[in-house]
Design a protein around this motif. Sequence first.
Motif, PDB file in Angstrom:
ATOM      1  N   ARG A 202      -0.018 -12.314  -8.163  1.00  0.00           N
ATOM      2  CA  ARG A 202      -0.697 -11.021  -8.316  1.00  0.00           C
ATOM      3  C   ARG A 202      -0.343 -10.166  -7.109  1.00  0.00           C
ATOM      4  O   ARG A 202      -0.546 -10.569  -5.958  1.00  0.00           O
ATOM      5  N   ARG A 203       0.195  -8.997  -7.378  1.00  0.00           N
ATOM      6  CA  ARG A 203       0.632  -8.098  -6.302  1.00  0.00           C
ATOM      7  C   ARG A 203      -0.564  -7.659  -5.460  1.00  0.00           C
ATOM      8  O   ARG A 203      -1.657  -7.457  -5.983  1.00  0.00           O
ATOM      9  N   THR A 204      -0.338  -7.517  -4.170  1.00  0.00           N
ATOM     10  CA  THR A 204      -1.414  -7.086  -3.282  1.00  0.00           C
ATOM     11  C   THR A 204      -1.877  -5.681  -3.665  1.00  0.00           C
ATOM     12  O   THR A 204      -1.101  -4.883  -4.201  1.00  0.00           O
ATOM     13  N   PRO A 205      -3.146  -5.367  -3.389  1.00  0.00           N
ATOM     14  CA  PRO A 205      -3.676  -4.059  -3.788  1.00  0.00           C
ATOM     15  C   PRO A 205      -3.082  -2.881  -3.014  1.00  0.00           C
ATOM     16  O   PRO A 205      -3.202  -1.745  -3.448  1.00  0.00           O
ATOM     17  N   TRP A 206      -2.420  -3.137  -1.903  1.00  0.00           N
ATOM     18  CA  TRP A 206      -1.845  -2.040  -1.114  1.00  0.00           C
ATOM     19  C   TRP A 206      -0.381  -1.765  -1.453  1.00  0.00           C
ATOM     20  O   TRP A 206       0.241  -0.891  -0.862  1.00  0.00           O
ATOM     21  N   ARG A 207       0.180  -2.502  -2.406  1.00  0.00           N
ATOM     22  CA  ARG A 207       1.568  -2.261  -2.801  1.00  0.00           C
ATOM     23  C   ARG A 207       1.701  -0.869  -3.403  1.00  0.00           C
ATOM     24  O   ARG A 207       0.848  -0.417  -4.158  1.00  0.00           O
ATOM     25  N   ALA A 208       2.797  -0.203  -3.084  1.00  0.00           N
ATOM     26  CA  ALA A 208       3.029   1.147  -3.594  1.00  0.00           C
ATOM     27  C   ALA A 208       3.221   1.153  -5.108  1.00  0.00           C
ATOM     28  O   ALA A 208       2.732   2.042  -5.802  1.00  0.00           O
TER      29      ALA A 208
END
Length: 143
Positions: free
Chosen positions: A22-28
Motif C-alpha cells: 500500500r503506497r504511503t499517504p504522502w506519495r505524489a
Amino acid sequence: MRETSVAVVVVRDRAGWYFINRRTPWRARYPGRFGIGAGGKVNDTETAEAAAERELREETGLDVRPRPVLAFFYVDGAVRHTVHLFDIVIDRVPIPNCAAEWSASCWVPPRVVDRLHRAGLLSPDTAALWDRYQDVQPAQCLS
C-alpha cells in the motif's frame, strides 16, 4: 508532458499468492492505493531489465533476475509512461516493509487482488498492469 519508463516486477509465490503493498499517504501519485510487487523509474543510463533488478533489490531485498513478461504504454492524465512488466516466482519468504515506499505490505491470494481491483483500490497503473498480466498468465495465476 515528459514520457518516462517504469519497470515493475510482479512477485508471486509457488502457491500463486502475490506480494502487494500500500503506497504511503504522502506519495505524489496514487497515495494510499495498492500496488503489486516492486518497481519504479527506469533511469536514463539503465535498461528496463537492470531497473527491474535494482527496484526489486531496493524495495524487497530480493536479489533475483526477473522474467520479462510484456511492455505497454500507460496514459492517465499527466502520467505517461511505458510499463516494462516482469515477474518472479519464489518460495514465500518474509519481505520487510519498505517504509520509504509503502505504509504496509503482505502476501495475498489472487482473489484479494481481484477484490482490490473491483473496489478501485489498486493504483490505476497497477490495475492496468493486473489486467494485462491476467491475460498473459492465466494458468499460473490460478495455481
